[in-house]
Design an enzyme around this catalytic site. Structure first.
Site, PDB file in Angstrom:
ATOM      1  N   GLU A  34      -8.918  -5.288   9.535  1.00 18.45           N
ATOM      2  CA  GLU A  34      -8.113  -5.640   8.372  1.00 18.45           C
ATOM      3  C   GLU A  34      -7.228  -6.855   8.650  1.00 18.45           C
ATOM      4  O   GLU A  34      -7.026  -7.701   7.777  1.00 18.45           O
ATOM      5  CB  GLU A  34      -7.258  -4.454   7.921  1.00 18.45           C
ATOM      6  N   GLN A  39      -7.148 -13.431   4.553  1.00 15.96           N
ATOM      7  CA  GLN A  39      -7.393 -14.839   4.241  1.00 15.96           C
ATOM      8  C   GLN A  39      -8.580 -15.425   5.006  1.00 15.96           C
ATOM      9  O   GLN A  39      -8.626 -16.626   5.266  1.00 15.96           O
ATOM     10  CB  GLN A  39      -6.127 -15.671   4.512  1.00 15.96           C
ATOM     11  N   GLY A  78      -8.043 -19.007  12.875  1.00 16.29           N
ATOM     12  CA  GLY A  78      -6.872 -19.521  12.179  1.00 16.29           C
ATOM     13  C   GLY A  78      -5.794 -18.466  11.977  1.00 16.29           C
ATOM     14  O   GLY A  78      -5.959 -17.301  12.344  1.00 16.29           O
ATOM     15  N   TYR A 117      -0.254  -3.444   2.535  1.00 15.56           N
ATOM     16  CA  TYR A 117      -1.710  -3.395   2.359  1.00 15.56           C
ATOM     17  C   TYR A 117      -2.396  -2.813   3.591  1.00 15.56           C
ATOM     18  O   TYR A 117      -3.220  -1.890   3.484  1.00 15.56           O
ATOM     19  CB  TYR A 117      -2.280  -4.782   2.065  1.00 15.56           C
ATOM     20  N   ASP A 135      -5.063  -5.601  -2.102  1.00 17.23           N
ATOM     21  CA  ASP A 135      -5.187  -7.008  -1.741  1.00 17.23           C
ATOM     22  C   ASP A 135      -5.525  -7.805  -2.991  1.00 17.23           C
ATOM     23  O   ASP A 135      -5.481  -7.291  -4.117  1.00 17.23           O
ATOM     24  CB  ASP A 135      -6.236  -7.197  -0.633  1.00 17.23           C
ATOM     25  N   CYS A 189     -16.539  -8.571  -9.520  1.00 15.81           N
ATOM     26  CA  CYS A 189     -15.341  -8.905 -10.308  1.00 15.81           C
ATOM     27  C   CYS A 189     -14.606 -10.058  -9.630  1.00 15.81           C
ATOM     28  O   CYS A 189     -13.449  -9.950  -9.221  1.00 15.81           O
ATOM     29  CB  CYS A 189     -14.444  -7.671 -10.427  1.00 15.81           C
ATOM     30  N   CYS A 196     -19.913  -9.492 -15.277  1.00  9.41           N
ATOM     31  CA  CYS A 196     -19.707  -8.217 -15.979  1.00  9.41           C
ATOM     32  C   CYS A 196     -21.015  -7.456 -16.207  1.00  9.41           C
ATOM     33  O   CYS A 196     -21.012  -6.219 -16.305  1.00  9.41           O
ATOM     34  CB  CYS A 196     -19.002  -8.458 -17.309  1.00  9.41           C
ATOM     35  N   CYS A 199     -21.403  -5.007 -13.454  1.00 10.86           N
ATOM     36  CA  CYS A 199     -20.242  -4.189 -13.110  1.00 10.86           C
ATOM     37  C   CYS A 199     -20.411  -2.745 -13.570  1.00 10.86           C
ATOM     38  O   CYS A 199     -20.685  -2.490 -14.752  1.00 10.86           O
ATOM     39  CB  CYS A 199     -18.983  -4.775 -13.743  1.00 10.86           C
ATOM     40  N   CYS A 205     -13.760  -1.045 -19.111  1.00 13.65           N
ATOM     41  CA  CYS A 205     -12.853  -2.130 -18.716  1.00 13.65           C
ATOM     42  C   CYS A 205     -12.114  -2.704 -19.917  1.00 13.65           C
ATOM     43  O   CYS A 205     -12.718  -3.152 -20.890  1.00 13.65           O
ATOM     44  CB  CYS A 205     -13.646  -3.232 -18.007  1.00 13.65           C
ATOM     45  N   THR A 295      -2.718 -23.441   4.655  1.00 11.94           N
ATOM     46  CA  THR A 295      -2.485 -22.843   3.340  1.00 11.94           C
ATOM     47  C   THR A 295      -1.605 -23.721   2.458  1.00 11.94           C
ATOM     48  O   THR A 295      -1.911 -23.967   1.294  1.00 11.94           O
ATOM     49  CB  THR A 295      -1.840 -21.450   3.493  1.00 11.94           C
TER      50      THR A 295
END
Length: 342
Positions: A34, A39, A78, A117, A135, A189, A196, A199, A205, A295
């Site tokens: 995790e 990122q 990174g 998270y 997230d 998504c 869609c 999905c 939805c 970033t």
């Protein structure tokens, strides 16, 4: 709500992405994966994760390792503060919890480098604790599914999204439920225009019914990254190359070539180098330019190859290393173009 969880988990059972850290109820491995995935793309993380776990197979191995070895294993991923925080967190777990990560999300969040998270992900995936792991993918899915048309960076809206995840969650499979939301957001998504037609939640939805899925979540506009100019010199003295271990927050602990903020002409650069090394450079050759995007920051670099007389001593804060030994040092991807000059 039950229909939503059943549909999502049925889709996940058939379509889930295969990853080396899945299907193993190991809190340490969940933690490592995790942190690496923050990122960073899944395809990039796979090989790094396998090498990292081989080098540091448990909390104690990571806690006792040299920081340079940990950063070297992280080289190229990174966001190197993740690696340092992960190791510091491992030391805390070794000292406070006997090397076993706790299952309570609130206790997990007290460990260095573990935020809400990651705490929720470890608790749900490794321990089957009903905990939300929210997230960017999950924010997008829940905003669209539940029709949350407010800025999710606002704490009250973020809390609403977490509450919604817990209300929808299948209590028998909380880890799978969290991972299913992540996978749905990563593959179906997606940002911009979602797929869609593929999905499993389309008929339930809110955003699909309203026709505004592509507009959600309502994120604030990002400020453009700052651009900072640098002269980066690959400084050679005989068969040795000059390095400096950064003490700045950005890339802390990593080794870089000689750098100076701003862009100078060769004459000015030659004077600066001569003053620092108390020796006139034999040559200063501008080879190319390169950019590295962080970033919120861009390094705009002019790259030079500098030759000094042999057998010089390194100035304070620097060291000369044999070019053949450069691979021993953790050098960030930001130096990739400069490294090619060697």
């Amino acid at each position: 709500m039950t229909d939503m969880a059943d549909l999502l988990l049925a889709w996940y059972d058939a379509e889930k992405r295969v990853m080396p850290w899945r299907g193993i109820h190991d809190p340490y491995r969940t933690w490592v994966s995790e942190i690496m995935l923050q990122q960073t793309r899944v395809d990039t993380v796979r090989d790094y994760y396998t090498r990292f776990i081989t080098a540091f197979p448990d909390v104690f191995a990571l806690a006792e390792a040299d920081e340079a070895d940990v950063l070297k294993m992280w080289e190229g991923l990174g966001y190197y503060s993740r690696a340092r925080n992960l190791q510091e967190g491992a030391r805390q777990v070794a000292e406070r919890f006997g090397g076993i990560l706790p299952s309570d999300p609130s206790v997990l969040a007290s460990i260095r480098g573990i935020g809400p998270y990651t705490a929720g992900a470890i608790a749900a995936i490794a321990y089957d604790v009903p905990a939300a792991a929210v997230d960017g993918n999950v924010i997008r899915v829940i905003s669209r599914f539940s029709g949350i048309r407010e800025d999710p960076t606002v704490p009250s809206v973020r809390a609403l999204i977490e509450k919604t995840v817990l209300a929808l969650m299948n209590r028998k499979r909380p880890g799978d439920f969290d991972q299913a939301l992540m996978d749905l957001g990563a593959t179906v998504c997606v940002p911009g225009t979602p797929d869609c037609d593929r999905c499993p939640l389309r008929d339930l939805c809110n955003a699909y019914a309203a026709g505004d899925a592509q507009d959600l979540p309502l994120l604030p506009a990002k400020a453009p990254p700052r651009v900072k100019p640098y002269d980066v010199c690959v400084v050679l003295s005989g068969s040795r190359v000059l390095l400096r271990q950064r003490t700045e927050k950005l890339l802390n602990g990593m080794y870089v070539f000689w750098m100076r903020e701003g862009h100078s002409d060769i004459r000015k650069l030659r004077d600066v180098l001569a003053g620092q090394f108390a020796a006139v450079p034999l040559s200063v050759d501008c080879r190319e330019s390169a950019k590295h995007v962080f970033t919120h920051l861009v390094w705009d670099m002019n790259l030079y190859l500098v030759t000094l007389p042999p057998d010089l001593s390194a100035p304070a804060g620097y060291l000369f290393v044999n070019k053949d030994e450069l691979d021993r040092y953790p050098v960030p991807v930001a130096m990739k173009a400069a490294r090619r000059l060697l």
